[in-house]
Design a protein around this motif. Structure first.
Motif, PDB file in Angstrom:
ATOM      1  N   GLY A   1     -15.264  -6.507  -9.460  1.00 50.52           N
ATOM      2  CA  GLY A   1     -14.673  -5.077  -9.566  1.00 50.52           C
ATOM      3  C   GLY A   1     -14.372  -4.544  -8.813  1.00 50.52           C
ATOM      4  O   GLY A   1     -13.651  -3.217  -8.650  1.00 50.52           O
ATOM      5  N   ASP A   2     -14.900  -4.603  -7.664  1.00 49.36           N
ATOM      6  CA  ASP A   2     -14.427  -3.936  -6.496  1.00 49.36           C
ATOM      7  C   ASP A   2     -12.879  -3.465  -6.151  1.00 49.36           C
ATOM      8  O   ASP A   2     -12.397  -5.341  -6.542  1.00 49.36           O
ATOM      9  CB  ASP A   2     -15.434  -4.471  -5.263  1.00 49.36           C
ATOM     10  CG  ASP A   2     -17.107  -3.537  -4.961  1.00 49.36           C
ATOM     11  OD1 ASP A   2     -17.100  -2.920  -6.282  1.00 49.36           O
ATOM     12  OD2 ASP A   2     -17.603  -3.815  -3.807  1.00 49.36           O
ATOM     13  N   ARG A   3     -12.311  -2.343  -5.282  1.00 46.54           N
ATOM     14  CA  ARG A   3     -11.275  -3.306  -4.751  1.00 46.54           C
ATOM     15  C   ARG A   3     -11.497  -2.876  -3.033  1.00 46.54           C
ATOM     16  O   ARG A   3     -11.800  -1.857  -2.931  1.00 46.54           O
ATOM     17  CB  ARG A   3     -10.371  -1.978  -5.190  1.00 46.54           C
ATOM     18  CG  ARG A   3     -10.046  -1.853  -6.540  1.00 46.54           C
ATOM     19  CD  ARG A   3      -9.586  -0.044  -6.766  1.00 46.54           C
ATOM     20  NE  ARG A   3      -7.929  -0.147  -6.258  1.00 46.54           N
ATOM     21  CZ  ARG A   3      -7.727   1.039  -5.953  1.00 46.54           C
ATOM     22  NH1 ARG A   3      -8.197   2.341  -6.798  1.00 46.54           N
ATOM     23  NH2 ARG A   3      -7.263   1.938  -4.902  1.00 46.54           N
ATOM     24  N   VAL A   4     -10.109  -4.060  -3.072  1.00 50.41           N
ATOM     25  CA  VAL A   4     -11.074  -3.750  -1.158  1.00 50.41           C
ATOM     26  C   VAL A   4      -9.352  -4.377  -0.681  1.00 50.41           C
ATOM     27  O   VAL A   4      -8.025  -4.555  -1.237  1.00 50.41           O
ATOM     28  CB  VAL A   4     -11.203  -5.825  -1.178  1.00 50.41           C
ATOM     29  CG1 VAL A   4     -12.835  -5.675  -1.659  1.00 50.41           C
ATOM     30  CG2 VAL A   4     -11.244  -7.062  -1.292  1.00 50.41           C
ATOM     31  N   LEU A   5      -9.366  -4.994   0.313  1.00 50.35           N
ATOM     32  CA  LEU A   5      -8.628  -4.340   1.369  1.00 50.35           C
ATOM     33  C   LEU A   5      -8.264  -5.828   1.981  1.00 50.35           C
ATOM     34  O   LEU A   5      -9.258  -6.196   3.245  1.00 50.35           O
ATOM     35  CB  LEU A   5      -8.064  -3.672   2.786  1.00 50.35           C
ATOM     36  CG  LEU A   5      -7.504  -1.694   1.920  1.00 50.35           C
ATOM     37  CD1 LEU A   5      -7.504  -0.626   3.270  1.00 50.35           C
ATOM     38  CD2 LEU A   5      -6.429  -2.079   1.319  1.00 50.35           C
ATOM     39  N   LEU A   6      -7.124  -6.721   2.441  1.00 49.72           N
ATOM     40  CA  LEU A   6      -6.966  -8.142   3.370  1.00 49.72           C
ATOM     41  C   LEU A   6      -6.365  -8.217   4.191  1.00 49.72           C
ATOM     42  O   LEU A   6      -5.673  -7.236   4.215  1.00 49.72           O
ATOM     43  CB  LEU A   6      -7.042  -9.259   1.897  1.00 49.72           C
ATOM     44  CG  LEU A   6      -7.784  -8.950   0.598  1.00 49.72           C
ATOM     45  CD1 LEU A   6      -6.815 -10.024  -0.362  1.00 49.72           C
ATOM     46  CD2 LEU A   6      -9.148  -9.345   1.198  1.00 49.72           C
ATOM     47  N   PRO A   7      -6.673  -9.061   5.086  1.00 45.97           N
ATOM     48  CA  PRO A   7      -6.157  -9.210   6.358  1.00 45.97           C
ATOM     49  C   PRO A   7      -4.124 -10.106   5.950  1.00 45.97           C
ATOM     50  O   PRO A   7      -4.247 -10.498   5.244  1.00 45.97           O
ATOM     51  CB  PRO A   7      -6.548  -9.958   7.303  1.00 45.97           C
ATOM     52  CG  PRO A   7      -7.143 -10.399   6.161  1.00 45.97           C
ATOM     53  CD  PRO A   7      -7.849  -9.766   5.463  1.00 45.97           C
ATOM     54  N   GLY A   8      -3.013 -10.274   6.419  1.00 43.74           N
ATOM     55  CA  GLY A   8      -2.042 -10.362   5.640  1.00 43.74           C
ATOM     56  C   GLY A   8      -2.131 -12.372   5.691  1.00 43.74           C
ATOM     57  O   GLY A   8      -0.757 -12.587   5.752  1.00 43.74           O
ATOM     58  N   TRP A   9      -3.074 -12.097   6.700  1.00 39.34           N
ATOM     59  CA  TRP A   9      -2.971 -13.863   6.718  1.00 39.34           C
ATOM     60  C   TRP A   9      -4.569 -13.892   6.299  1.00 39.34           C
ATOM     61  O   TRP A   9      -5.313 -13.815   6.041  1.00 39.34           O
ATOM     62  CB  TRP A   9      -3.208 -13.853   7.843  1.00 39.34           C
ATOM     63  CG  TRP A   9      -4.287 -12.968   9.170  1.00 39.34           C
ATOM     64  CD1 TRP A   9      -3.807 -12.131   9.668  1.00 39.34           C
ATOM     65  CD2 TRP A   9      -5.434 -13.647   9.138  1.00 39.34           C
ATOM     66  NE1 TRP A   9      -5.220 -11.483   9.774  1.00 39.34           N
ATOM     67  CE2 TRP A   9      -6.406 -12.245   9.575  1.00 39.34           C
ATOM     68  CE3 TRP A   9      -6.355 -14.367   9.004  1.00 39.34           C
ATOM     69  CZ2 TRP A   9      -7.055 -12.207  10.244  1.00 39.34           C
ATOM     70  CZ3 TRP A   9      -7.498 -14.424   9.247  1.00 39.34           C
ATOM     71  CH2 TRP A   9      -8.205 -12.897  10.165  1.00 39.34           C
ATOM     72  N   GLY A  10      -5.193 -15.885   6.155  1.00 42.14           N
ATOM     73  CA  GLY A  10      -6.280 -15.901   6.386  1.00 42.14           C
ATOM     74  C   GLY A  10      -6.138 -16.332   4.603  1.00 42.14           C
ATOM     75  O   GLY A  10      -4.832 -15.773   3.675  1.00 42.14           O
TER      76      GLY A  10
END
Length: 108
Positions: A74-83
């Motif tokens: 349920g958490d909102r997160v920021l991800l890298p553009g890769w991986g």
């Protein structure tokens, strides 16, 4: 060699292991607030924001103790553009990331 994403029938059948986090990226808007449709070239790059769908139990540290993850479903997160690894469920696409690869948790 380009691999296609893994195809699964139900997202409930995916249980992340160790320090893995299953997320679904937010889809980019294809239409502006004034109603103009954007071309796919303008919306093709993935958004860095995602919603956590499921998390693993955590990975053991050097002493053998399980270290819990920093996010929960349920958490909102920021991800890298890769991986991450892609998983396709019907028409929806999900990604598996390690907990350490998640850049930030979004709180409001």
């Amino acid at each position: 060699m380009v691999r296609s994403p893994l195809t699964i029938k139900s997202i409930r059948s995916v249980a992340p292991l160790l320090d893995r986090v299953l997320v679904q990226r937010l889809k980019p808007n294809t239409k502006t607030a004034s109603g103009i449709f954007l071309p796919t070239s303008a919306t093709s790059s993935p958004l860095p924001e995602a919603t956590v769908v499921a998390v693993g139990p955590g990975a053991p540290n050097s002493k053998g103790d399980i270290v819990p993850l920093s996010v929960k479903a349920g958490d909102r997160v920021l991800l890298p553009g890769w991986g991450g690894n892609s998983i396709k469920v019907g028409d929806e696409e999900y990604h598996l990331f390690k907990d350490a690869e998640i850049l930030a948790k979004i709180t409001e």
